[in-house]
Design a protein around this motif. Structure first.
Motif, PDB file in Angstrom:
ATOM      1  N   THR A  52      28.567 -48.048  48.241  1.00 44.94           N
ATOM      2  CA  THR A  52      28.392 -46.736  48.856  1.00 44.94           C
ATOM      3  C   THR A  52      29.419 -45.773  48.283  1.00 44.94           C
ATOM      4  O   THR A  52      30.234 -46.140  47.429  1.00 44.94           O
ATOM      5  N   GLY A  53      29.398 -44.521  48.782  1.00 48.14           N
ATOM      6  CA  GLY A  53      30.371 -43.542  48.357  1.00 48.14           C
ATOM      7  C   GLY A  53      31.779 -43.945  48.737  1.00 48.14           C
ATOM      8  O   GLY A  53      31.982 -44.648  49.734  1.00 48.14           O
ATOM      9  N   SER A  54      32.749 -43.500  47.963  1.00 46.37           N
ATOM     10  CA  SER A  54      34.137 -43.887  48.193  1.00 46.37           C
ATOM     11  C   SER A  54      34.610 -43.505  49.598  1.00 46.37           C
ATOM     12  O   SER A  54      35.186 -44.330  50.314  1.00 46.37           O
ATOM     13  N   HIS A  55      34.374 -42.286  50.014  1.00 42.14           N
ATOM     14  CA  HIS A  55      34.810 -41.847  51.334  1.00 42.14           C
ATOM     15  C   HIS A  55      34.125 -42.648  52.434  1.00 42.14           C
ATOM     16  O   HIS A  55      34.758 -43.074  53.411  1.00 42.14           O
ATOM     17  N   GLU A  56      32.832 -42.893  52.265  1.00 43.68           N
ATOM     18  CA  GLU A  56      32.065 -43.632  53.269  1.00 43.68           C
ATOM     19  C   GLU A  56      32.570 -45.069  53.390  1.00 43.68           C
ATOM     20  O   GLU A  56      32.703 -45.603  54.492  1.00 43.68           O
ATOM     21  N   LEU A  57      32.869 -45.697  52.267  1.00 40.40           N
ATOM     22  CA  LEU A  57      33.309 -47.094  52.292  1.00 40.40           C
ATOM     23  C   LEU A  57      34.636 -47.239  53.032  1.00 40.40           C
ATOM     24  O   LEU A  57      34.824 -48.171  53.818  1.00 40.40           O
ATOM     25  N   TYR A  58      35.549 -46.325  52.780  1.00 36.69           N
ATOM     26  CA  TYR A  58      36.876 -46.450  53.366  1.00 36.69           C
ATOM     27  C   TYR A  58      36.934 -45.978  54.817  1.00 36.69           C
ATOM     28  O   TYR A  58      37.832 -46.363  55.555  1.00 36.69           O
ATOM     29  N   HIS A  59      35.968 -45.169  55.230  1.00 31.85           N
ATOM     30  CA  HIS A  59      35.974 -44.678  56.605  1.00 31.85           C
ATOM     31  C   HIS A  59      34.907 -45.342  57.477  1.00 31.85           C
ATOM     32  O   HIS A  59      34.985 -45.296  58.697  1.00 31.85           O
ATOM     33  N   ASN A  60      33.915 -45.973  56.839  1.00 34.86           N
ATOM     34  CA  ASN A  60      32.866 -46.646  57.604  1.00 34.86           C
ATOM     35  C   ASN A  60      32.427 -47.932  56.908  1.00 34.86           C
ATOM     36  O   ASN A  60      31.264 -48.089  56.542  1.00 34.86           O
TER      37      ASN A  60
ATOM     38  N   LYS B 275      25.651 -40.570  35.012  1.00 36.43           N
ATOM     39  CA  LYS B 275      26.477 -39.923  33.991  1.00 36.43           C
ATOM     40  C   LYS B 275      27.587 -39.115  34.650  1.00 36.43           C
ATOM     41  O   LYS B 275      27.356 -38.383  35.599  1.00 36.43           O
ATOM     42  N   GLY B 276      28.793 -39.246  34.117  1.00 36.20           N
ATOM     43  CA  GLY B 276      29.931 -38.511  34.635  1.00 36.20           C
ATOM     44  C   GLY B 276      30.559 -39.103  35.877  1.00 36.20           C
ATOM     45  O   GLY B 276      31.520 -38.558  36.410  1.00 36.20           O
ATOM     46  N   GLU B 277      30.038 -40.244  36.337  1.00 36.48           N
ATOM     47  CA  GLU B 277      30.512 -40.871  37.566  1.00 36.48           C
ATOM     48  C   GLU B 277      31.550 -41.938  37.267  1.00 36.48           C
ATOM     49  O   GLU B 277      31.588 -42.527  36.175  1.00 36.48           O
ATOM     50  N   THR B 278      32.398 -42.213  38.257  1.00 36.75           N
ATOM     51  CA  THR B 278      33.249 -43.394  38.230  1.00 36.75           C
ATOM     52  C   THR B 278      32.791 -44.324  39.345  1.00 36.75           C
ATOM     53  O   THR B 278      32.877 -43.969  40.520  1.00 36.75           O
ATOM     54  N   LEU B 279      32.287 -45.491  38.968  1.00 33.16           N
ATOM     55  CA  LEU B 279      31.910 -46.506  39.938  1.00 33.16           C
ATOM     56  C   LEU B 279      33.024 -47.532  39.999  1.00 33.16           C
ATOM     57  O   LEU B 279      33.303 -48.214  39.012  1.00 33.16           O
ATOM     58  N   GLY B 280      33.696 -47.621  41.140  1.00 34.73           N
ATOM     59  CA  GLY B 280      34.748 -48.610  41.316  1.00 34.73           C
ATOM     60  C   GLY B 280      34.162 -49.960  41.688  1.00 34.73           C
ATOM     61  O   GLY B 280      33.118 -50.036  42.347  1.00 34.73           O
ATOM     62  N   LEU B 281      34.820 -51.020  41.258  1.00 38.22           N
ATOM     63  CA  LEU B 281      34.374 -52.373  41.565  1.00 38.22           C
ATOM     64  C   LEU B 281      35.577 -53.163  42.050  1.00 38.22           C
ATOM     65  O   LEU B 281      36.567 -53.303  41.324  1.00 38.22           O
TER      66      LEU B 281
ATOM     67  N   ARG C   4      31.895 -43.686  43.794  1.00 40.36           N
ATOM     68  CA  ARG C   4      31.288 -44.745  44.618  1.00 40.36           C
ATOM     69  C   ARG C   4      32.056 -46.030  44.378  1.00 40.36           C
ATOM     70  O   ARG C   4      32.709 -46.198  43.356  1.00 40.36           O
ATOM     71  N   VAL C   5      31.936 -46.958  45.322  1.00 40.55           N
ATOM     72  CA  VAL C   5      32.640 -48.234  45.212  1.00 40.55           C
ATOM     73  C   VAL C   5      31.683 -49.376  45.548  1.00 40.55           C
ATOM     74  O   VAL C   5      30.948 -49.321  46.538  1.00 40.55           O
ATOM     75  N   GLY C   6      31.700 -50.412  44.713  1.00 44.65           N
ATOM     76  CA  GLY C   6      30.951 -51.627  44.971  1.00 44.65           C
ATOM     77  C   GLY C   6      31.912 -52.761  45.293  1.00 44.65           C
ATOM     78  O   GLY C   6      32.970 -52.876  44.655  1.00 44.65           O
ATOM     79  N   VAL C   7      31.570 -53.568  46.276  1.00 46.10           N
ATOM     80  CA  VAL C   7      32.413 -54.693  46.693  1.00 46.10           C
ATOM     81  C   VAL C   7      31.727 -55.989  46.283  1.00 46.10           C
ATOM     82  O   VAL C   7      30.569 -56.224  46.654  1.00 46.10           O
ATOM     83  N   MET C   8      32.432 -56.828  45.534  1.00 48.00           N
ATOM     84  CA  MET C   8      31.872 -58.105  45.076  1.00 48.00           C
ATOM     85  C   MET C   8      32.524 -59.267  45.803  1.00 48.00           C
ATOM     86  O   MET C   8      33.722 -59.245  46.094  1.00 48.00           O
ATOM     87  N   TYR C   9      31.703 -60.275  46.072  1.00 43.02           N
ATOM     88  CA  TYR C   9      32.216 -61.506  46.659  1.00 43.02           C
ATOM     89  C   TYR C   9      31.465 -62.679  46.054  1.00 43.02           C
ATOM     90  O   TYR C   9      30.226 -62.761  46.148  1.00 43.02           O
ATOM     91  N   LEU C  10      32.175 -63.563  45.404  1.00 39.15           N
ATOM     92  CA  LEU C  10      31.625 -64.801  44.849  1.00 39.15           C
ATOM     93  C   LEU C  10      30.376 -64.539  43.994  1.00 39.15           C
ATOM     94  O   LEU C  10      29.354 -65.176  44.154  1.00 39.15           O
ATOM     95  N   GLY C  11      30.484 -63.572  43.109  1.00 40.83           N
ATOM     96  CA  GLY C  11      29.419 -63.323  42.146  1.00 40.83           C
ATOM     97  C   GLY C  11      28.316 -62.397  42.603  1.00 40.83           C
ATOM     98  O   GLY C  11      27.388 -62.134  41.841  1.00 40.83           O
ATOM     99  N   GLN C  12      28.414 -61.894  43.837  1.00 40.29           N
ATOM    100  CA  GLN C  12      27.353 -61.034  44.354  1.00 40.29           C
ATOM    101  C   GLN C  12      27.924 -59.721  44.886  1.00 40.29           C
ATOM    102  O   GLN C  12      29.064 -59.658  45.333  1.00 40.29           O
ATOM    103  N   LEU C  13      27.103 -58.677  44.849  1.00 42.07           N
ATOM    104  CA  LEU C  13      27.474 -57.386  45.391  1.00 42.07           C
ATOM    105  C   LEU C  13      27.122 -57.382  46.878  1.00 42.07           C
ATOM    106  O   LEU C  13      25.969 -57.589  47.253  1.00 42.07           O
ATOM    107  N   VAL C  14      28.123 -57.142  47.747  1.00 38.68           N
ATOM    108  CA  VAL C  14      27.873 -57.213  49.186  1.00 38.68           C
ATOM    109  C   VAL C  14      27.853 -55.837  49.852  1.00 38.68           C
ATOM    110  O   VAL C  14      27.339 -55.699  50.964  1.00 38.68           O
ATOM    111  N   GLU C  15      28.418 -54.831  49.200  1.00 40.75           N
ATOM    112  CA  GLU C  15      28.368 -53.474  49.757  1.00 40.75           C
ATOM    113  C   GLU C  15      28.548 -52.472  48.624  1.00 40.75           C
ATOM    114  O   GLU C  15      29.336 -52.681  47.704  1.00 40.75           O
TER     115      GLU C  15
END
Length: 325
Positions: free
Chosen positions: A238-246, A41-47, A225-236
């Protein structure tokens, strides 16, 4: 985030479409294939992900605009997977969507006032003067004027039309909103205005977003947080800062390398997107679906589908190489 309670939980979601081949034989297009995640609740999950990876299908499936093929969807602790149309009607007051195309998503024959009021009419939430007051309040909230109420969509710019779409989504006071690439059809100068508006509305109304987009820089700005999708599946995931820096998954790193950097020396050292088209979701590769474009492919990658596992607190990755590290 205002609340750590999960408002949406998706378990092993699949959405397959039956298509006809040129020879008349039916084939299965696996648009979303075994995806699990949750939104607080209250979160923005990027895809994020390339075109055709299943982002929009996933967004429409979780609010039941599509009947899913398999899996479970829980909204505020209630399973909504098998609900019928009548049961979904009251639930849809709490789940709304902002569509990608501000030109196609608005009925050109309806006035702005009628477009915004349509959800109010369907759910019987306001009549007469209260209906008019609510329309004007929503227009003001998204940065438009009450005098716009009797105009038609063709009289507005793309950014203004998207604001009308946002006002329509807010009409029933939802808790959860799917933002289906709401800025991709807008000029760059207008995109930031719309994103800032969405952030202001979230803070003011306590909204939860599933934000689908191609613009990785904008997703970083708005998402917790951000989720990365590839060909119908979630591959990663994590938190937004973590995804972009690691970034860990090879596909995530390649996506991030596509972000323009105004430094030729840095750009020359970044990884480049591989040549060739994304494989067809009708006939995806065995094992890891990214293996045909991956520089680190191993034998196991063609044999076993990598599960989405937590490699660090709050950081999930579906990659055999990452799990071995």
């Amino acid at each position: 985030m205002k609340d750590s309670k999960e408002i949406l939980t998706v378990e092993n979601l699949k959405k397959h479409f039956v298509i006809d081949s040129s020879r008349g034989k039916k084939k299965i297009l696996k648009a979303v294939d075994d995806v699990s995640f949750s939104v607080q609740k209250g979160e923005t999950l990027g895809l994020v992900g390339e075109s055709g990876c299943g982002k929009t299908t996933l967004g429409r499936s979780v609010i039941r605009l599509y009947d899913i093929t398999a899996g479970h969807i829980f909204f505020d602790d209630q399973e909504i997977t098998g609900l019928g149309e009548n049961e979904l009607r009251s639930l849809r007051r709490r789940m709304q969507i902002i569509f990608q195309d501000p030109y196609a998503s608005l009925n050109s024959r309806m006035t702005v006032g009628d477009i915004i009021a349509e959800p109010l009419d369907i759910h019987g939430l306001a009549r007469g003067r209260e209906r008019q007051r609510r329309i004007e309040e929503l227009l003001n909230r998204v940065g438009l004027n009450a005098e716009h109420v009797n105009r038609y969509p063709h009289e507005f710019s793309g950014g203004q039309r998207q604001r009308i779409g946002i006002a329509r989504a807010l009409a029933v006071n939802p808790d959860f909103v799917v933002c289906d690439e709401p800025i991709s059809a807008l000029d760059v100068s207008i995109q930031a205005q719309v994103v800032n508006l969405l952030e202001e509305l979230q803070a003011e109304l306590g909204l939860t977003y599933l934000f689908i987009a191609h613009d990785l820089a904008m997703v970083k700005h708005i998402s917790h947080r951000v989720g990365v999708m590839y060909l119908g599946q979630l591959v990663e995931l994590t938190g937004s800062h973590e995804l972009y820096h690691n970034p860990v998954h090879p596909y995530t790193r390649l996506l991030l390398s596509a972000i323009p950097i105004p430094d030729p020396d840095v750009t020359a050292k970044t990884e480049k997107m591989p040549e060739g088209e994304i494989p067809s979701p009708v006939n995806p590769p065995s094992g890891c679906r990214f293996r045909t474009r991956c520089s680190y492919v191993k034998e196991i990658c063609s044999q076993v589908v990598p599960p989405l596992v937590e490699i660090a607190p709050g950081h999930q990755v579906a990659c055999h190489r990452a799990c071995e590290a």
